[in-house]
Scaffold this active site. Structure first.
Site, mmCIF file in Angstrom:
data_model
loop_
_atom_site.group_PDB
_atom_site.id
_atom_site.type_symbol
_atom_site.label_atom_id
_atom_site.label_comp_id
_atom_site.label_asym_id
_atom_site.label_seq_id
_atom_site.Cartn_x
_atom_site.Cartn_y
_atom_site.Cartn_z
ATOM 1 N N SER A 141 1.046 -1.151 -0.029
ATOM 2 C CA SER A 141 -0.020 0.084 -0.085
ATOM 3 C C SER A 141 0.896 1.307 0.068
ATOM 4 O O SER A 141 2.058 1.129 0.540
ATOM 5 C CB SER A 141 -0.831 0.188 1.265
ATOM 6 O OG SER A 141 -1.375 1.170 1.298
ATOM 7 N N TYR A 154 -1.496 0.164 10.873
ATOM 8 C CA TYR A 154 -1.783 -0.558 9.341
ATOM 9 C C TYR A 154 -0.693 -0.050 8.682
ATOM 10 O O TYR A 154 -0.020 -1.004 7.819
ATOM 11 C CB TYR A 154 -2.968 -0.113 8.768
ATOM 12 C CG TYR A 154 -3.100 -0.467 7.485
ATOM 13 C CD1 TYR A 154 -3.737 -1.612 7.105
ATOM 14 C CD2 TYR A 154 -3.095 0.555 6.439
ATOM 15 C CE1 TYR A 154 -3.978 -2.107 5.715
ATOM 16 C CE2 TYR A 154 -3.173 0.323 4.925
ATOM 17 C CZ TYR A 154 -3.633 -1.258 4.819
ATOM 18 O OH TYR A 154 -3.747 -1.407 3.385
#
Length: 179
Positions: A141, A154
């Site tokens: 990501s 995250y």
């Protein structure tokens, strides 16, 4: 458009979103797909159905990637079904943001266990079955570079995957590989 005919791919976390899209795209290229799910059997079955209706091959396999025995079971199911493994896509993940002050130990461990440990465990299980040209793909990501507010856990998991991918490329892809 059939560059992957005869290849077998495991896609973890494949019953929805990016995982479902990856599974369908690999199947459209001719790969036989293992659609892994931890929950949501109906969604996994829907992805399998979409692949088979389009002329592809797919099976749904339940397993929690953050548990070693289940991660091995996912990979073993692929090899048992097709006698080979060519591609592992580590897509399973928890996408959850929270401000630093509200992060709990339980939340931290759940996110890291699925997002990072799950990739490690499935990769470990897969490496003994991947031959020349085999691939392990970790879904990363941009958060590991843009570091959005309230995303420390995250973002940490995606940074860990980025780093691990580089190490695995050198460790597993190098001709002088040992072990």
């Amino acid at each position: 458009m059939n560059r992957l005919i005869g290849k077998v791919a495991v896609v973890t976390g494949a019953p929805k979103g990016i995982g479902a899209g990856i599974a369908k795209a690999l199947a459209a290229e001719g790969a036989s797909i293992v659609v892994n799910y931890a929950s949501g059997k109906a969604r996994a079955d829907a992805v399998v159905s979409a692949i088979t209706k389009a002329g592809g091959k797919a099976v749904a396999v339940k397993g929690d990637v953050s548990k070693a025995a289940e991660a091995r079971g996912i990979i073993d199911a692929a090899v048992k079904n097709s006698a080979r493994l060519d591609i592992l896509v580590n897509n399973s993940g928890v996408y959850e943001f929270a401000p630093l002050e509200s992060v709990t130990e339980e939340q931290f461990h759940r996110i890291f266990n699925i997002n990072v440990l799950g990739a490690v465990l499935t990769a470990q299980a897969a490496t003994k079955h991947l031959g020349d040209g085999g691939s392990i793909i970790n879904i990363g990501s941009g958060v590991s570079r843009i570091t959005p507010v309230n995303s420390s856990v995250y973002t940490g998991t995606k940074g860990a995957l980025d780093a691990s991918q580089g190490v695995w490329a050198r460790e597993l892809g190098a001709p002088e590989r040992s072990g």
